[in-house]
Motif scaffolding. Structure first.
Motif, PDB file in Angstrom:
ATOM      1  N   PHE A  29     -24.924  -0.726  -8.480  1.00  0.00           N
ATOM      2  CA  PHE A  29     -26.334  -1.124  -8.517  1.00  0.00           C
ATOM      3  C   PHE A  29     -26.885  -1.328  -7.104  1.00  0.00           C
ATOM      4  O   PHE A  29     -27.851  -0.683  -6.708  1.00  0.00           O
ATOM      5  CB  PHE A  29     -26.503  -2.406  -9.340  1.00  0.00           C
ATOM      6  N   LEU A  33     -27.705   2.498  -6.206  1.00  0.00           N
ATOM      7  CA  LEU A  33     -29.074   2.603  -6.701  1.00  0.00           C
ATOM      8  C   LEU A  33     -30.091   2.068  -5.692  1.00  0.00           C
ATOM      9  O   LEU A  33     -31.037   2.765  -5.331  1.00  0.00           O
ATOM     10  CB  LEU A  33     -29.225   1.880  -8.043  1.00  0.00           C
ATOM     11  N   LEU A  98     -35.789   3.988  -9.273  1.00  0.00           N
ATOM     12  CA  LEU A  98     -35.430   3.241 -10.485  1.00  0.00           C
ATOM     13  C   LEU A  98     -35.887   3.977 -11.733  1.00  0.00           C
ATOM     14  O   LEU A  98     -35.158   4.065 -12.729  1.00  0.00           O
ATOM     15  CB  LEU A  98     -36.048   1.844 -10.447  1.00  0.00           C
ATOM     16  N   ALA A 101     -33.741   6.941 -12.508  1.00  0.00           N
ATOM     17  CA  ALA A 101     -32.448   6.506 -13.036  1.00  0.00           C
ATOM     18  C   ALA A 101     -32.585   5.837 -14.406  1.00  0.00           C
ATOM     19  O   ALA A 101     -31.576   5.411 -14.979  1.00  0.00           O
ATOM     20  CB  ALA A 101     -31.782   5.549 -12.053  1.00  0.00           C
ATOM     21  N   TYR A 102     -33.805   5.719 -14.916  1.00  0.00           N
ATOM     22  CA  TYR A 102     -34.082   5.033 -16.188  1.00  0.00           C
ATOM     23  C   TYR A 102     -33.586   3.589 -16.162  1.00  0.00           C
ATOM     24  O   TYR A 102     -33.135   3.066 -17.167  1.00  0.00           O
ATOM     25  CB  TYR A 102     -33.482   5.786 -17.381  1.00  0.00           C
ATOM     26  N   TYR A 103     -33.666   2.968 -14.980  1.00  0.00           N
ATOM     27  CA  TYR A 103     -33.217   1.578 -14.871  1.00  0.00           C
ATOM     28  C   TYR A 103     -34.317   0.681 -15.435  1.00  0.00           C
ATOM     29  O   TYR A 103     -35.472   0.773 -15.024  1.00  0.00           O
ATOM     30  CB  TYR A 103     -32.884   1.189 -13.424  1.00  0.00           C
ATOM     31  N   MET A 119     -36.297  -6.719 -12.141  1.00  0.00           N
ATOM     32  CA  MET A 119     -35.249  -6.232 -13.022  1.00  0.00           C
ATOM     33  C   MET A 119     -34.095  -7.212 -12.975  1.00  0.00           C
ATOM     34  O   MET A 119     -34.110  -8.144 -12.174  1.00  0.00           O
ATOM     35  CB  MET A 119     -34.770  -4.844 -12.582  1.00  0.00           C
ATOM     36  N   ASP A 121     -29.874  -7.315 -12.412  1.00  0.00           N
ATOM     37  CA  ASP A 121     -28.727  -6.506 -12.002  1.00  0.00           C
ATOM     38  C   ASP A 121     -27.746  -6.464 -13.175  1.00  0.00           C
ATOM     39  O   ASP A 121     -27.975  -7.101 -14.211  1.00  0.00           O
ATOM     40  CB  ASP A 121     -28.135  -7.025 -10.686  1.00  0.00           C
TER      41      ASP A 121
END
Length: 164
Positions: A29, A33, A98, A101-103, A119, A121
C-alpha cells in the motif's frame, strides 16, 4: 495549566509509526501504491519509508501486532495519518492512481483551506491525502480566525489538473 509556552512555528510532525498486522501488505500500500521509498528495513518486522531523502516519514512495524486484527473504529487511537502533497496537481495524480487501482475511498472533502481524499490502509488505519491552498486563500471569519468547513470535493474538477 497556565499557557505560558507556545510551540515554535517551525515545529512539524516529523513522522508517524504505525502498528501493522502484515508488513509486506502494508508496504504494498504505502510503497507500491502511494509511492513512498523504503529507507531501511529491520528484518521482517519493520520498515521505515520516506518521501524524498528524509530518514523516514512513516514507520511500519509488526512488533506488537503481527497477525492481529485492525483496531476497532469506536475506540481511542489514531483517526488518520495526513500526507501533504505540494500541489493540487500532485493530489490529482495520486487520486488517479488510486482510481486506476480501484482502491476504495472513504471520503473526498473540500475544507476551504485544503482539499483531501480519504481511505483506510489495509490495516484499517485512516489515511488522508491532501494539498493546502495558499494561505492567502484560506477562508476567514470576521474575527480573523479560520472558517474551515467540510464540503464534497469535486473530483471531476480535481481531475482537470491532469486531464487538461
Amino acid at each position: 495549566m497556565k499557557k505560558d509556552y507556545i510551540i515554535p512555528p517551525q515545529a512539524r510532525i516529523g513522522h508517524v509509526h504505525l502498528k501493522v498486522a502484515d508488513l509486506e501488505r502494508a508496504l504494498e500500500f504505502y510503497r507500491d501504491l502511494l509511492g513512498f521509498e523504503v529507507t531501511t528495513m529491520y528484518g521482517s518486522q519493520a520498515a521505515f519509508i520516506s518521501a524524498g531523502s528524509y530518514h523516514h516519514h512513516i514507520g511500519l512495524n509488526t512488533w506488537y501486532s503481527k497477525g492481529y486484527p485492525a483496531a476497532p473504529k469506536n475506540g481511542v487511537g489514531l483517526f488518520h495519518t495526513a500526507i501533504l502533497y505540494p500541489t493540487r496537481r500532485d493530489l490529482a495524480i495520486i487520486y488517479a492512481r488510486l482510481r486506476k487501482a480501484y482502491y476504495p475511498l472513504t471520503g473526498a472533502s473540500d475544507h476551504g483551506v485544503s482539499e483531501a481524499v480519504y481511505m483506510d490502509d489495509p490495516d484499517g488505519n485512516g489515511v488522508e491525502l491532501y494539498w493546502d491552498r495558499p494561505r492567502e486563500l484560506w477562508p476567514k471569519k470576521s474575527d480573523g480566525s479560520l472558517d474551515m468547513f467540510t464540503r464534497a470535493l469535486d473530483l471531476d474538477d480535481l481531475m482537470k489538473e491532469i486531464d487538461g
